[in-house]
Design a protein around this motif. Structure first.
Motif, PDB file in Angstrom:
ATOM      1  N   ARG A   1      53.833  14.102  35.018  1.00  0.00           N
ATOM      2  CA  ARG A   1      52.517  13.708  34.534  1.00  0.00           C
ATOM      3  C   ARG A   1      51.762  12.893  35.579  1.00  0.00           C
ATOM      4  NH1 ARG A   1      51.750  10.396  29.026  1.00  0.00           N
ATOM      5  NH2 ARG A   1      51.733   8.619  30.412  1.00  0.00           N
ATOM      6  N   ALA A   2      52.453  11.926  36.211  1.00  0.00           N
ATOM      7  CA  ALA A   2      51.814  11.105  37.236  1.00  0.00           C
ATOM      8  C   ALA A   2      51.398  11.951  38.437  1.00  0.00           C
ATOM      9  CB  ALA A   2      52.759   9.994  37.679  1.00  0.00           C
ATOM     10  N   GLU A   3      52.250  12.897  38.850  1.00  0.00           N
ATOM     11  CA  GLU A   3      51.896  13.778  39.962  1.00  0.00           C
ATOM     12  C   GLU A   3      50.678  14.625  39.638  1.00  0.00           C
ATOM     13  OE1 GLU A   3      55.506  15.939  40.684  1.00  0.00           O
ATOM     14  OE2 GLU A   3      56.300  14.396  42.027  1.00  0.00           O
ATOM     15  N   SER A   4      50.595  15.096  38.408  1.00  0.00           N
ATOM     16  CA  SER A   4      49.439  15.900  37.996  1.00  0.00           C
ATOM     17  C   SER A   4      48.156  15.089  38.064  1.00  0.00           C
ATOM     18  CB  SER A   4      49.629  16.424  36.572  1.00  0.00           C
ATOM     19  OG  SER A   4      50.725  17.284  36.514  1.00  0.00           O
ATOM     20  N   VAL A   5      48.200  13.852  37.593  1.00  0.00           N
ATOM     21  CA  VAL A   5      47.020  12.989  37.619  1.00  0.00           C
ATOM     22  C   VAL A   5      46.618  12.699  39.058  1.00  0.00           C
ATOM     23  CG1 VAL A   5      46.191  10.656  37.085  1.00  0.00           C
ATOM     24  CG2 VAL A   5      47.446  11.955  35.364  1.00  0.00           C
ATOM     25  N   ILE A   6      47.575  12.362  39.898  1.00  0.00           N
ATOM     26  CA  ILE A   6      47.283  12.033  41.298  1.00  0.00           C
ATOM     27  C   ILE A   6      46.712  13.237  42.029  1.00  0.00           C
ATOM     28  CG2 ILE A   6      48.372  11.424  43.502  1.00  0.00           C
ATOM     29  CD1 ILE A   6      50.310   9.679  41.766  1.00  0.00           C
ATOM     30  N   ASN A   7      47.315  14.393  41.827  1.00  0.00           N
ATOM     31  CA  ASN A   7      46.848  15.590  42.526  1.00  0.00           C
ATOM     32  C   ASN A   7      45.499  16.095  42.010  1.00  0.00           C
ATOM     33  OD1 ASN A   7      48.901  15.832  44.443  1.00  0.00           O
ATOM     34  ND2 ASN A   7      50.242  16.831  42.968  1.00  0.00           N
ATOM     35  N   SER A   8      45.109  15.691  40.815  1.00  0.00           N
ATOM     36  CA  SER A   8      43.826  16.138  40.282  1.00  0.00           C
ATOM     37  C   SER A   8      42.650  15.278  40.781  1.00  0.00           C
ATOM     38  CB  SER A   8      43.858  16.118  38.753  1.00  0.00           C
ATOM     39  OG  SER A   8      43.906  14.791  38.279  1.00  0.00           O
ATOM     40  N   LEU A   9      42.942  14.156  41.420  1.00  0.00           N
ATOM     41  CA  LEU A   9      41.883  13.300  41.942  1.00  0.00           C
ATOM     42  C   LEU A   9      41.160  13.999  43.092  1.00  0.00           C
ATOM     43  CD1 LEU A   9      43.764   9.868  42.086  1.00  0.00           C
ATOM     44  CD2 LEU A   9      42.098  10.599  40.371  1.00  0.00           C
ATOM     45  N   LYS A  10      39.842  13.860  43.127  1.00  0.00           N
ATOM     46  CA  LYS A  10      39.036  14.472  44.186  1.00  0.00           C
ATOM     47  C   LYS A  10      39.121  13.670  45.484  1.00  0.00           C
ATOM     48  CE  LYS A  10      36.664  17.509  41.573  1.00  0.00           C
ATOM     49  NZ  LYS A  10      37.410  18.706  41.383  1.00  0.00           N
ATOM     50  N   ASP A  11      39.338  12.368  45.361  1.00  0.00           N
ATOM     51  CA  ASP A  11      39.423  11.502  46.534  1.00  0.00           C
ATOM     52  C   ASP A  11      40.862  11.464  47.041  1.00  0.00           C
ATOM     53  OD1 ASP A  11      36.734  10.803  46.303  1.00  0.00           O
ATOM     54  OD2 ASP A  11      37.198   9.159  44.916  1.00  0.00           O
ATOM     55  N   ALA A  12      40.988  11.193  48.334  1.00  0.00           N
ATOM     56  CA  ALA A  12      42.320  11.045  48.919  1.00  0.00           C
ATOM     57  C   ALA A  12      42.966   9.786  48.351  1.00  0.00           C
ATOM     58  CB  ALA A  12      42.214  10.960  50.434  1.00  0.00           C
ATOM     59  N   SER A  13      44.224   9.919  47.932  1.00  0.00           N
ATOM     60  CA  SER A  13      44.931   8.781  47.333  1.00  0.00           C
ATOM     61  C   SER A  13      46.337   8.686  47.916  1.00  0.00           C
ATOM     62  CB  SER A  13      45.039   8.938  45.824  1.00  0.00           C
ATOM     63  OG  SER A  13      43.765   8.968  45.246  1.00  0.00           O
ATOM     64  N   ILE A  14      46.681   7.459  48.296  1.00  0.00           N
ATOM     65  CA  ILE A  14      48.025   7.180  48.815  1.00  0.00           C
ATOM     66  C   ILE A  14      48.538   5.959  48.067  1.00  0.00           C
ATOM     67  CG2 ILE A  14      49.396   6.540  50.833  1.00  0.00           C
ATOM     68  CD1 ILE A  14      47.209   7.834  52.560  1.00  0.00           C
ATOM     69  N   GLY A  15      49.752   6.055  47.538  1.00  0.00           N
ATOM     70  CA  GLY A  15      50.354   4.934  46.816  1.00  0.00           C
ATOM     71  C   GLY A  15      51.437   4.273  47.653  1.00  0.00           C
ATOM     72  N   LEU A  16      51.370   2.937  47.729  1.00  0.00           N
ATOM     73  CA  LEU A  16      52.325   2.159  48.516  1.00  0.00           C
ATOM     74  C   LEU A  16      53.034   1.150  47.624  1.00  0.00           C
ATOM     75  CD1 LEU A  16      50.026   1.278  51.560  1.00  0.00           C
ATOM     76  CD2 LEU A  16      51.647   3.154  51.397  1.00  0.00           C
ATOM     77  N   ASP A  17      54.291   0.873  47.972  1.00  0.00           N
ATOM     78  CA  ASP A  17      55.045  -0.168  47.286  1.00  0.00           C
ATOM     79  C   ASP A  17      55.992  -0.807  48.297  1.00  0.00           C
ATOM     80  OD1 ASP A  17      56.101  -1.808  45.278  1.00  0.00           O
ATOM     81  OD2 ASP A  17      57.701  -0.373  44.853  1.00  0.00           O
ATOM     82  N   ASN A  18      55.767  -2.075  48.589  1.00  0.00           N
ATOM     83  CA  ASN A  18      56.610  -2.802  49.550  1.00  0.00           C
ATOM     84  C   ASN A  18      56.771  -2.049  50.870  1.00  0.00           C
ATOM     85  OD1 ASN A  18      57.040  -4.922  47.754  1.00  0.00           O
ATOM     86  ND2 ASN A  18      58.824  -3.921  46.860  1.00  0.00           N
ATOM     87  N   SER A  19      55.654  -1.626  51.415  1.00  0.00           N
ATOM     88  CA  SER A  19      55.619  -0.947  52.713  1.00  0.00           C
ATOM     89  C   SER A  19      56.324   0.409  52.720  1.00  0.00           C
ATOM     90  CB  SER A  19      56.215  -1.832  53.811  1.00  0.00           C
ATOM     91  OG  SER A  19      55.463  -3.009  53.928  1.00  0.00           O
ATOM     92  N   ILE A  20      56.466   1.019  51.570  1.00  0.00           N
ATOM     93  CA  ILE A  20      57.020   2.376  51.458  1.00  0.00           C
ATOM     94  C   ILE A  20      55.966   3.238  50.760  1.00  0.00           C
ATOM     95  CG2 ILE A  20      58.842   3.818  50.441  1.00  0.00           C
ATOM     96  CD1 ILE A  20      59.975   2.005  52.545  1.00  0.00           C
ATOM     97  N   VAL A  21      55.748   4.438  51.267  1.00  0.00           N
ATOM     98  CA  VAL A  21      54.772   5.345  50.668  1.00  0.00           C
ATOM     99  C   VAL A  21      55.424   6.010  49.455  1.00  0.00           C
ATOM    100  CG1 VAL A  21      53.349   7.393  51.023  1.00  0.00           C
ATOM    101  CG2 VAL A  21      53.671   5.766  52.893  1.00  0.00           C
TER     102      VAL A  21
END
Length: 184
Positions: A116-136
């Motif tokens: 579900r999260a991948e579907s939401v992220i991939n449906s965004l029109k803008d480029a999106s990158i998620g980071l957590d403690n210096s890990i992508v």
């Protein structure tokens, strides 16, 4: 003469008593030897078989614990004993069944949420990158195209290693300003 006759009867009685005592003594000795031999045979048999009676279930439990530790929750113990080992095996099997149910329910929930999260992220029109403690954690298709990277080259990698390989990623991370920029 009567005295001699009385003595003869006495000697005969003593002789008969001695013979009966010897027979009883021999019979008792034979019985003691037979009982001692029987106890010795039972002792040897018990000494030979008893360790197996105790160690076999323990070895099965050790093997079962190893299987559970590698998350093989389908493993079951099959002890047909009605003793404490049998009861322990039953409790162990109940525990592994519950662990299997728990693992499957959590795994299914996690897979569903990830999808579900991948579907939401991939449906965004803008480029999106998620980071957590210096890990992508993630990057959608638009971000991958802009950075000219593949999913496996960025997801799960450290920010520091990506900064060294990709100038655009370095520019985005360093936050030199919020002004719009142009990518050629």
């Amino acid at each position: 003469m009567m005295e001699d006759a009385g003595l003869g009867d006495m000697e005969t009685l003593v002789s008969v008593s001695n013979t009966e005592a010897e027979i009883a003594s021999e019979s008792a000795t034979e019985t003691i030897i037979l009982i001692t031999a029987l106890c010795f045979i039972i002792g040897i048999t018990f000494t030979y078989n008893f360790p197996g009676i105790v160690t076999t279930p323990i070895n099965k439990f050790r093997e079962a614990i190893k299987e559970i530790s590698i998350k093989n929750y389908k493993y079951r113990l099959h002890l047909n004993n009605k003793d404490e080992f049998g009861q322990l095996a039953g409790a162990f099997n109940d525990m592994t069944e519950r662990l299997e149910e728990f693992e499957n329910s959590n795994l299914n929930k996690l897979i569903f949420e990830k999808t579900r999260a991948e579907s939401v992220i991939n449906s965004l029109k803008d480029a999106s990158i998620g980071l957590d403690n210096s890990i992508v954690l993630f990057a959608n298709q638009q971000a991958l195209q802009l950075l000219n990277l593949k999913q496996e080259e960025i997801v799960g990698k450290s920010v520091d290693s990506l900064i060294k390989r990709n100038d655009l990623f370095k520019f985005l991370i360093e936050e030199k300003g919020n002004a719009p920029f142009k990518i050629v």
